[in-house]
Design an enzyme around this catalytic site. Structure first.
Site, PDB file in Angstrom:
ATOM      1  N   LYS A   1       0.873  -1.186   0.000  1.00 29.97           N
ATOM      2  CA  LYS A   1       0.000   0.000   0.000  1.00 29.97           C
ATOM      3  C   LYS A   1       0.903   1.228   0.000  1.00 29.97           C
ATOM      4  CE  LYS A   1      -4.209   1.835   2.074  1.00 29.97           C
ATOM      5  NZ  LYS A   1      -4.942   2.105   0.835  1.00 29.97           N
TER       6      LYS A   1
HETATM    7  N1  PMP Z   1      -7.741  -1.854  -3.169  1.00 37.85           N
HETATM    8  C1  PMP Z   1      -7.126  -0.669  -3.219  1.00 37.85           C
HETATM    9  C2  PMP Z   1      -6.329  -0.327  -4.430  1.00 37.85           C
HETATM   10  C3  PMP Z   1      -7.240   0.237  -2.171  1.00 37.85           C
HETATM   11  O1  PMP Z   1      -6.644   1.425  -2.227  1.00 37.85           O
HETATM   12  C4  PMP Z   1      -8.026  -0.100  -1.049  1.00 37.85           C
HETATM   13  C5  PMP Z   1      -8.190   0.878   0.092  1.00 37.85           C
HETATM   14  N2  PMP Z   1      -7.235   0.690   1.078  1.00 37.85           N
HETATM   15  C6  PMP Z   1      -8.650  -1.359  -1.026  1.00 37.85           C
HETATM   16  C7  PMP Z   1      -8.486  -2.216  -2.105  1.00 37.85           C
HETATM   17  C8  PMP Z   1      -9.455  -1.789   0.154  1.00 37.85           C
HETATM   18  O2  PMP Z   1      -8.583  -2.160   1.202  1.00 37.85           O
HETATM   19  P1  PMP Z   1      -9.072  -2.075   2.692  1.00 37.85           P
HETATM   20  O3  PMP Z   1     -10.339  -2.854   2.775  1.00 37.85           O
HETATM   21  O4  PMP Z   1      -8.004  -2.735   3.490  1.00 37.85           O
HETATM   22  O5  PMP Z   1      -9.259  -0.654   3.013  1.00 37.85           O
END
Ligand code: PMP
Length: 309
Positions: A160
């Protein structure tokens, strides 16, 4: 208490500062090359408004430290998950927030030694009041993006990292220019991967289906939450498998999930309507269950919640 981010307090490298005083040098590696990793974490106010719960904080911190590890950030020994958790609780308390929040935690390469440097690493934690997104809509209009999702052999979507959002940005600009709310990526194998900042699910033949963790997606914590509660509460089968583009067009329901979007129905894809533009029963049930758990009303999932006060 304030809703104006400029008046709010941020934790910057362990110090509590007004957010406008948390500055970095323009020549740092993060500013020059976007070398940083982050997390977005939601906190939910309980119905009696006495407690604030951070949702799945442990999993967010694990992912943050994994992102830093994959980019070989040289964190000092003090910067461990327990320390960051304590700093997060402190900075929310310092702001006095008693409302739903979105907390951003970032690690970035400070110093001016260039794109390949491993440190020093700076960090910040900023809580901001945030409610539901797209609240004025039943669901959103999506397109399949002409931009391909990044993949693990070039830039891993498992990390991330701020720079990964260049990919999402290209797709978002295209979607907006063409009159859509949002885009859905295909991966390098032409299978569905995820939304621009959210994972994707569909309901087909009464089964819940989502792309697997190796289909060029962020390993989303909300995705994991939805899979767990669909099995446990709805007693539905959940398949993690490849999804073809045309399967989305004929799905009974499609929805996006993520910390920011929570559970967001998709009403059309490439202008083909999904479920006559209405929120489907499965989507609605998962949404209710999700908020019930996040607000601390389900005794089974107390271990997903961290008390702030
Ligand atoms: N995919 C991407 C590309 C994202 O940026 C996010 C947001 N964090 C998610 C999926 C969802 O992840 P999460 O449920 O951990 O927030």
């Amino acid at each position: 208490m304030s809703n104006n981010q400029n008046n709010s307090l941020i934790c910057h490298n362990g110090k509590v500062l007004p957010v406008q005083d948390a500055t970095i040098n323009v020549m740092t590696t993060t500013a020059q090359y976007g070398i940083n990793v982050f997390e977005g974490i939601r906190c939910y106010l309980t119905n009696d408004e006495k407690q604030l719960f951070a949702f799945r904080l442990k999993e967010h911190l694990d992912r943050l430290f994994n992102s830093a590890r994959l980019l070989r950030f040289n964190l000092n020994n003090e910067t461990n998950p327990d320390y960051i958790k304590n700093q997060m609780v402190k900075i929310i308390q310092a702001n006095g927030y008693k409302q739903d929040l979105y907390v951003k935690i970032g690690f970035y390469v400070d110093g001016t030694a260039g794109w390949s440097s491993n440190g020093p690493i700076g960090f910040f934690i900023l809580p901001t009041p945030k409610g539901r997104v797209y609240e004025d809509k039943e669901g959103i209009e999506c397109c399949i993006s002409s931009w391909m999702r990044i993949n693990d052999s070039a830039i891993s979507p498992r990390i991330k990292a701020g720079a990964n959002y260049l990919n999402s940005r290209m797709a978002f600009m295209e979607a907006k220019a063409n009159g859509y709310d949002y885009g859905i990526f295909l991966n390098h194998q032409q299978k569905v991967s995820e939304g621009l900042g959210a994972c994707i699910f569909m309901v087909r033949d009464k089964k819940i289906v989502t792309p697997s963790k190796t289909s060029s997606v962020l390993e989303s914590i909300t995705r994991d939450t939805i899979i767990a509660i669909a099995k446990e509460h709805l007693k539905m089968d959940v398949e993690e498998r490849d999804i073809d583009r045309t399967e989305l067009y004929v799905a009974e329901e499609v929805f996006l999930v993520g910390t920011s979007v929570e559970i967001l129905p998709v009403v059309s894809i490439d202008r083909l309507e999904i479920n006559s533009r209405k929120i489907g029963d499965v989507t609605q049930s998962l949404k209710s269950l999700y908020f019930n758990i996040a607000k601390g009303n389900d005794s089974v999932y107390q271990n997903w919640l961290t008390s702030i006060y």
